[in-house]
Design an enzyme around this catalytic site. Structure first.
Site, mmCIF file in Angstrom:
data_model
loop_
_atom_site.group_PDB
_atom_site.id
_atom_site.type_symbol
_atom_site.label_atom_id
_atom_site.label_comp_id
_atom_site.label_asym_id
_atom_site.label_seq_id
_atom_site.Cartn_x
_atom_site.Cartn_y
_atom_site.Cartn_z
ATOM 1 N N SER A 119 0.819 -1.210 0.000
ATOM 2 C CA SER A 119 0.000 0.000 0.000
ATOM 3 C C SER A 119 0.851 1.258 0.000
ATOM 4 O O SER A 119 0.381 2.309 -0.425
ATOM 5 C CB SER A 119 -0.891 0.026 1.248
ATOM 6 O OG SER A 119 -1.693 -1.112 1.310
ATOM 7 N N HIS A 140 -1.037 -2.571 -7.327
ATOM 8 C CA HIS A 140 -1.752 -2.307 -6.076
ATOM 9 C C HIS A 140 -3.258 -2.393 -6.282
ATOM 10 O O HIS A 140 -3.867 -1.501 -6.865
ATOM 11 C CB HIS A 140 -1.345 -0.913 -5.545
ATOM 12 C CG HIS A 140 -1.970 -0.565 -4.236
ATOM 13 N ND1 HIS A 140 -2.326 0.715 -3.888
ATOM 14 C CD2 HIS A 140 -2.307 -1.343 -3.184
ATOM 15 C CE1 HIS A 140 -2.852 0.714 -2.677
ATOM 16 N NE2 HIS A 140 -2.859 -0.522 -2.232
ATOM 17 N N GLU A 152 -3.499 0.489 -9.031
ATOM 18 C CA GLU A 152 -2.401 1.429 -9.247
ATOM 19 C C GLU A 152 -1.181 0.615 -9.710
ATOM 20 O O GLU A 152 -0.738 -0.289 -8.998
ATOM 21 C CB GLU A 152 -2.050 2.189 -7.960
ATOM 22 C CG GLU A 152 -3.111 3.192 -7.535
ATOM 23 C CD GLU A 152 -2.802 3.888 -6.208
ATOM 24 O OE1 GLU A 152 -3.161 5.050 -6.055
ATOM 25 O OE2 GLU A 152 -2.217 3.246 -5.311
ATOM 26 N N ASN A 190 -3.720 6.207 -1.268
ATOM 27 C CA ASN A 190 -3.443 6.209 0.169
ATOM 28 C C ASN A 190 -2.766 7.492 0.641
ATOM 29 O O ASN A 190 -2.922 7.878 1.805
ATOM 30 C CB ASN A 190 -2.631 4.974 0.562
ATOM 31 C CG ASN A 190 -3.498 3.724 0.518
ATOM 32 O OD1 ASN A 190 -4.719 3.817 0.629
ATOM 33 N ND2 ASN A 190 -2.891 2.571 0.347
HETATM 34 N N1 LIG Z 1 -6.174 -4.375 3.748
HETATM 35 C C1 LIG Z 1 -6.290 -3.539 2.723
HETATM 36 O O1 LIG Z 1 -7.278 -2.799 2.616
HETATM 37 C C2 LIG Z 1 -5.226 -3.495 1.666
HETATM 38 C C3 LIG Z 1 -5.528 -2.903 0.433
HETATM 39 C C4 LIG Z 1 -4.544 -2.893 -0.588
HETATM 40 C C5 LIG Z 1 -3.296 -3.441 -0.346
HETATM 41 N N2 LIG Z 1 -3.030 -3.996 0.887
HETATM 42 C C6 LIG Z 1 -1.700 -4.568 1.091
HETATM 43 O O2 LIG Z 1 -1.800 -5.968 0.898
HETATM 44 C C7 LIG Z 1 -0.796 -6.632 1.699
HETATM 45 C C8 LIG Z 1 -1.479 -7.673 2.584
HETATM 46 O O3 LIG Z 1 -2.471 -7.013 3.367
HETATM 47 P P1 LIG Z 1 -3.783 -7.775 3.897
HETATM 48 O O4 LIG Z 1 -4.779 -6.696 4.205
HETATM 49 O O5 LIG Z 1 -4.156 -8.879 2.985
HETATM 50 O O6 LIG Z 1 -3.234 -8.343 5.290
HETATM 51 P P2 LIG Z 1 -3.665 -9.645 6.116
HETATM 52 O O7 LIG Z 1 -3.258 -9.367 7.525
HETATM 53 O O8 LIG Z 1 -5.080 -10.012 5.836
HETATM 54 O O9 LIG Z 1 -2.731 -10.790 5.463
HETATM 55 C C9 LIG Z 1 -1.346 -10.763 5.594
HETATM 56 C C10 LIG Z 1 -0.784 -12.070 5.083
HETATM 57 O O10 LIG Z 1 0.646 -12.045 5.278
HETATM 58 C C11 LIG Z 1 1.053 -13.284 5.851
HETATM 59 N N3 LIG Z 1 2.262 -13.061 6.620
HETATM 60 C C12 LIG Z 1 2.390 -12.453 7.821
HETATM 61 N N4 LIG Z 1 3.673 -12.454 8.213
HETATM 62 C C13 LIG Z 1 4.380 -13.064 7.210
HETATM 63 C C14 LIG Z 1 5.742 -13.397 7.029
HETATM 64 N N5 LIG Z 1 6.638 -13.072 7.953
HETATM 65 N N6 LIG Z 1 6.111 -14.036 5.882
HETATM 66 C C15 LIG Z 1 5.181 -14.354 4.943
HETATM 67 N N7 LIG Z 1 3.862 -14.085 5.077
HETATM 68 C C16 LIG Z 1 3.475 -13.453 6.201
HETATM 69 C C17 LIG Z 1 -0.141 -13.688 6.718
HETATM 70 O O11 LIG Z 1 -0.098 -15.063 7.004
HETATM 71 C C18 LIG Z 1 -1.301 -13.309 5.810
HETATM 72 O O12 LIG Z 1 -1.540 -14.319 4.855
HETATM 73 C C19 LIG Z 1 -0.064 -5.534 2.473
HETATM 74 O O13 LIG Z 1 1.077 -5.168 1.780
HETATM 75 C C20 LIG Z 1 -1.106 -4.394 2.469
HETATM 76 O O14 LIG Z 1 -0.518 -3.124 2.627
HETATM 77 C C21 LIG Z 1 -3.971 -4.065 1.874
#
Ligand SMILES: NC(=O)c1ccc[n+]([C@@H]2O[C@H](COP(=O)([O-])OP(=O)(O)OC[C@H]3O[C@@H](n4cnc5c(N)ncnc54)[C@H](O)[C@@H]3O)[C@@H](O)[C@H]2O)c1
Length: 285
Positions: A119, A140, A152, A190
């Protein structure tokens, strides 16, 4: 390059959504989680989500089955070796992502493009962990990935034109609208959204209004589909604080400094929808 085989690393909120979108677009998708059971659990969630599309008449039963058959859940990173494109969507933590990029670079074939769904974090830092920085970019997606139209495409200074063109074509093949943006923290959405979300929490702390009324005000007054507290719960408070920290790290603008209440809520595991409680309660069904 035409992308037909996609790897997704991370099976949280976003990894599952990206897998669904990529498989619906006809790609073969390898979904990698650290635990096989988690990857299979995410596949079950995708199956339910596709079922809802069938109920609405947006997908046939046959298409649902074909889409599911294109997804292979795994815990083995080596299964991503032959992908055309790997998108990582693990926790928003730079050391974790850098380590993952160096591993993917070692495992994947020379032609594989590597992308991050970060993000806010600097894509260049991930690109430089690899021997192929010209084949690395940000792709993204927004939450929930199957519903949100925007992607993005983030260009680090090392990326080749072909990488950016391939990423844009992939996003469009997934039915998304792609915008191009430089590798600067928060990109477009963001960078504009998070000062607003942070300031909503500040307003609550100042006792200006209740969170319910702040949410109502932004829906009714600005036409937003949900208010800031409902959105923070949807994004995840842990992810939100990580995003604010990355924005603050880059810009040193006080508007990006996470309001202390947010950090305390993260410590208390009040992460929002994913933990069942954030600003609001989300009873488990
Ligand atoms: N939540 C949102 O609204 C959103 C939107 C766009 C992008 N993102 C981005 O997407 C990515 C994931 O976010 P999310 O919301 O799916 O989070 P989430 O907490 O739902 O999932 C995170 C994932 O990462 C894994 N993980 C945690 N520690 C780890 C490690 N050390 N090694 C490998 N895997 C590991 C977890 O097991 C899980 O599968 C981030 O970079 C976030 O910034 C999130």
């Amino acid at each position: 390059m035409k992308v037909t085989k996609v790897g997704v690393v991370g099976s949280g909120i976003m990894g599952g959504g990206i897998t669904e979108v990529a498989a619906l677009a006809g790609n073969e998708v390898i979904l990698r989680s650290r635990e096989q059971a988690t990857a299979e659990g995410t596949l079950a969630t995708i199956e339910r989500s596709l079922g809802k599309r069938v109920d609405k008449g947006a997908l046939s039963e046959e298409q649902r089955k074909e889409t599911l058959a294109r997804i292979t859940p795994t815990s083995n990173l080596h299964d991503l070796a032959e992908c055309d494109l790997v998108i990582e969507s693990v926790v928003e933590d730079l050391p974790t992502k850098r380590h993952l990029f160096s591993e993917l670079d070692r495992i994947c074939q020379d032609h594989t493009m590597l992308a991050t769904n970060t993000s806010t974090l600097p894509v260049i830092e991930m690109a430089m962990e690899t021997g192929r920085p010209e084949k690395v970019c940000g792709i993204h997606f927004f939450n929930p990935a199957p519903a949100m139209k925007l992607v993005e495409v983030v260009r680090p200074i090392t990326a080749a034109d072909e990488t950016i063109e391939t990423a844009k074509a992939f996003a469009e093949a997934c039915g998304k609208t792609a915008v191009l943006v430089k590798d600067q923290a928060g990109f477009i959405v963001n960078a504009l959204l998070f000062p607003y979300l942070n300031n909503a929490v500040r307003l609550l702390d100042q006792g200006v209004a209740t969170m319910e009324d702040i949410d109502e005000a932004m829906k009714g007054g600005c036409g937003f589909p949900m208010g800031p507290f409902a959105l923070l719960d949807l994004v995840g408070l842990d992810t939100s604080v990580a995003i604010l920290d990355a924005l603050y790290e880059e810009h040193r603008d006080p508007n990006y400094a996470a309001v202390p209440r947010l950090r305390r809520m993260v410590a208390a595991e009040l992460w929002g929808r994913k933990s069942g409680k954030g600003f609001y309660d989300y009873p488990r069904s």
